[in-house]
Motif scaffolding. Structure first.
Motif, PDB file in Angstrom:
ATOM      1  N   ASP A  78      -2.928 -10.844   8.781  1.00  0.00           N
ATOM      2  CA  ASP A  78      -4.208 -10.484   9.386  1.00  0.00           C
ATOM      3  C   ASP A  78      -5.282 -10.635   8.302  1.00  0.00           C
ATOM      4  O   ASP A  78      -5.436  -9.779   7.430  1.00  0.00           O
ATOM      5  CB  ASP A  78      -4.163  -9.042   9.904  1.00  0.00           C
ATOM      6  CG  ASP A  78      -5.422  -8.668  10.680  1.00  0.00           C
ATOM      7  OD1 ASP A  78      -6.414  -9.429  10.605  1.00  0.00           O
ATOM      8  OD2 ASP A  78      -5.425  -7.618  11.339  1.00  0.00           O
TER       9      ASP A  78
ATOM     10  N   THR B  81       4.519  -3.061   6.365  1.00  0.00           N
ATOM     11  CA  THR B  81       3.177  -3.641   6.227  1.00  0.00           C
ATOM     12  C   THR B  81       2.782  -3.621   4.765  1.00  0.00           C
ATOM     13  O   THR B  81       3.000  -2.615   4.072  1.00  0.00           O
ATOM     14  CB  THR B  81       2.145  -2.857   7.056  1.00  0.00           C
ATOM     15  OG1 THR B  81       2.552  -2.850   8.429  1.00  0.00           O
ATOM     16  CG2 THR B  81       0.765  -3.507   6.948  1.00  0.00           C
ATOM     17  N   ALA B  82       2.216  -4.719   4.291  1.00  0.00           N
ATOM     18  CA  ALA B  82       1.790  -4.830   2.896  1.00  0.00           C
ATOM     19  C   ALA B  82       0.340  -5.294   2.851  1.00  0.00           C
ATOM     20  O   ALA B  82      -0.097  -6.083   3.691  1.00  0.00           O
ATOM     21  CB  ALA B  82       2.679  -5.815   2.136  1.00  0.00           C
ATOM     22  N   GLY B  83      -0.406  -4.768   1.899  1.00  0.00           N
ATOM     23  CA  GLY B  83      -1.791  -5.187   1.725  1.00  0.00           C
ATOM     24  C   GLY B  83      -1.884  -6.496   0.960  1.00  0.00           C
ATOM     25  O   GLY B  83      -1.086  -6.765   0.052  1.00  0.00           O
ATOM     26  N   LEU B  84      -2.841  -7.308   1.352  1.00  0.00           N
ATOM     27  CA  LEU B  84      -3.066  -8.585   0.682  1.00  0.00           C
ATOM     28  C   LEU B  84      -4.138  -8.415  -0.388  1.00  0.00           C
ATOM     29  O   LEU B  84      -5.065  -7.610  -0.237  1.00  0.00           O
ATOM     30  CB  LEU B  84      -3.511  -9.640   1.686  1.00  0.00           C
ATOM     31  CG  LEU B  84      -2.500  -9.997   2.782  1.00  0.00           C
ATOM     32  CD1 LEU B  84      -3.111 -11.027   3.731  1.00  0.00           C
ATOM     33  CD2 LEU B  84      -1.209 -10.527   2.187  1.00  0.00           C
TER      34      LEU B  84
ATOM     35  N   ARG C 202       2.148  -8.217   8.077  1.00  0.00           N
ATOM     36  CA  ARG C 202       3.237  -7.505   8.747  1.00  0.00           C
ATOM     37  C   ARG C 202       4.517  -8.290   8.520  1.00  0.00           C
ATOM     38  O   ARG C 202       4.604  -9.475   8.835  1.00  0.00           O
ATOM     39  CB  ARG C 202       2.951  -7.374  10.247  1.00  0.00           C
ATOM     40  CG  ARG C 202       4.068  -6.758  11.066  1.00  0.00           C
ATOM     41  CD  ARG C 202       3.615  -6.530  12.497  1.00  0.00           C
ATOM     42  NE  ARG C 202       4.727  -6.173  13.371  1.00  0.00           N
ATOM     43  CZ  ARG C 202       5.432  -7.056  14.065  1.00  0.00           C
ATOM     44  NH1 ARG C 202       5.110  -8.356  14.018  1.00  0.00           N
ATOM     45  NH2 ARG C 202       6.431  -6.661  14.827  1.00  0.00           N
TER      46      ARG C 202
ATOM     47  N   ALA D  89      -8.193  -7.849   8.255  1.00  0.00           N
ATOM     48  CA  ALA D  89      -7.781  -6.560   7.687  1.00  0.00           C
ATOM     49  C   ALA D  89      -7.145  -6.706   6.313  1.00  0.00           C
ATOM     50  O   ALA D  89      -6.875  -5.700   5.660  1.00  0.00           O
ATOM     51  CB  ALA D  89      -6.800  -5.862   8.631  1.00  0.00           C
ATOM     52  N   ARG D  90      -6.883  -7.948   5.885  1.00  0.00           N
ATOM     53  CA  ARG D  90      -6.239  -8.234   4.604  1.00  0.00           C
ATOM     54  C   ARG D  90      -4.898  -7.523   4.491  1.00  0.00           C
ATOM     55  O   ARG D  90      -4.573  -6.867   3.496  1.00  0.00           O
ATOM     56  CB  ARG D  90      -7.142  -7.845   3.417  1.00  0.00           C
ATOM     57  CG  ARG D  90      -8.504  -8.503   3.394  1.00  0.00           C
ATOM     58  CD  ARG D  90      -8.395 -10.005   3.377  1.00  0.00           C
ATOM     59  NE  ARG D  90      -7.656 -10.478   2.231  1.00  0.00           N
ATOM     60  CZ  ARG D  90      -7.222 -11.729   2.095  1.00  0.00           C
ATOM     61  NH1 ARG D  90      -7.429 -12.606   3.070  1.00  0.00           N
ATOM     62  NH2 ARG D  90      -6.570 -12.088   1.016  1.00  0.00           N
ATOM     63  N   THR D  91      -4.095  -7.626   5.564  1.00  0.00           N
ATOM     64  CA  THR D  91      -2.754  -7.041   5.573  1.00  0.00           C
ATOM     65  C   THR D  91      -1.765  -8.083   6.080  1.00  0.00           C
ATOM     66  O   THR D  91      -2.144  -9.076   6.717  1.00  0.00           O
ATOM     67  CB  THR D  91      -2.684  -5.795   6.476  1.00  0.00           C
ATOM     68  OG1 THR D  91      -3.072  -6.162   7.810  1.00  0.00           O
ATOM     69  CG2 THR D  91      -3.599  -4.691   5.948  1.00  0.00           C
TER      70      THR D  91
END
Length: 346
Positions: free
Chosen positions: A139, A160-163, A146, A142-144
């Protein structure tokens, strides 16, 4: 003399059968080394036969075949030694206690992954051993990301991890852009590059400047390139030191010395940039082929006035004294007009 292979290497069977339940990586590698050793022994045998078949009258041929035979035999000995080393390096079977310790690690994988002795390479191999597939959905707003994890045992989990946030674009400092704009009015990219690097300026990425990235910065910011001339100027044409020296009929070293002494004014856009001379009618009058009568060299003027050479040149620059540079003949050099005694300068 050509030596024969050792009896041990000659008697080695072409393939040594082993009893194993299934072939492993070590056994497959050993089979390859056995074939290489066998090929090296076969080549040594052929080289020896050719050497022995050469007649004694063909000494030059025999000498070349002997060297070839020695090289082939050495290659065979090296191949046998490497094979012996690899056969003795067979992986050791785990003992029951060691096997139990390895199986116990599987009950606490987070501790195994976080152990100080576990390297990044080990962590990657551990994941490769446990995972079948990973499906990633990104995404960008949202800079995430899945992640759907498919494990070897059939379990499916999600996380879920943040980018990382995108880095701002590289940008050259405003001070450097302003300097490039001022230099571009008079110099090309090569000279601008030289000046920027002399001032130890760096690009937005921390590198030294090149004509290519100077041209890119100039085009990106709409800075026009040097046109090679600015048209007539009522105050005098501005030119480089070498151009001005050629126009006046003197050497560039003389003009540089005048600049250093303050005898003539010069312009320098920034430290490290070339000096530029504004060639006015007054500066042209400073150079002549002969001096008027009564004008004396600088050293005579300093003695007569009782001041230093620099003071004399400063008075010439201010217009308190008149001077002219003789550019030809045996009397070349600066000539000063001494003031009359009543002027109060003695």
């Amino acid at each position: 003399m050509c030596w024969r292979p050792s009896p041990r290497s000659r008697s080695r069977p072409r393939s040594t059968p082993r009893t194993r339940s299934r072939p492993g990586g070590h056994d497959a590698a050993l089979d390859q080394w056995r074939r290489q050793a066998e090929q090296a022994r076969y080549a040594a045998t052929r080289a020896e036969r050719r050497y022995r078949a050469a007649g004694p009258e063909n000494r030059l041929v025999a000498r070349g075949l002997e060297a070839e035979c020695e090289a082939a035999l050495q290659a065979a000995r090296d191949a046998d030694a490497e094979l012996d080393r690899r056969e003795s390096a067979r992986p050791v079977q785990l003992s029951p206690d060691e096997r139990a310790q390895v199986l116990a690690l599987a009950t606490d994988l987070p501790a195994l992954r976080a152990a100080p002795s576990t390297t990044d390479r080990d962590r990657k191999e551990l994941l490769h051993a446990l995972l079948d597939d990973v499906v990633v959905t990104v995404d960008n707003q949202a800079r995430t990301a899945r992640l759907v994890l498919h494990w070897k045992g059939g379990l499916v989990s999600e996380t879920t991890a943040g980018l990382p946030r995108p880095k701002p674009p590289y940008r050259t400092s405003e001070d450097t852009i302003s300097l490039i704009s001022r230099l571009a009015a008079h110099y090309d990219e090569s000279m601008i590059t030289k000046v920027l690097n002399q001032q130890q300026r760096r690009t937005a990425t921390g590198m030294s400047f090149t004509p290519a990235n100077v041209a890119t910065i100039r085009q990106r910011h709409g800075i026009p390139a040097c046109q090679g001339g600015t048209g007539p100027d009522p105050d005098g044409e501005v030119m480089s030191v070498h151009q001005a020296a050629a126009e006046l009929g003197i050497t560039a070293s003389t003009l540089y010395r005048w600049l250093n002494d303050g005898y003539v004014p010069g312009e320098q856009i920034t430290p490290g940039a070339p000096w530029r001379i504004r060639l006015t009618s007054a500066m042209r009058a400073l150079v002549a082929d002969d001096a008027p009568a009564g004008w004396v060299p600088v050293q005579v003027a300093t003695a007569a006035l009782g001041v230093s050479r620099q003071t004399v040149l400063q008075r010439v620059k201010r217009g308190d004294l008149r001077a002219v540079h003789i550019r030809a003949g045996r009397r070349k050099g600066l000539r000063i007009e001494l003031p009359a005694p009543q002027d109060g300068l003695f």
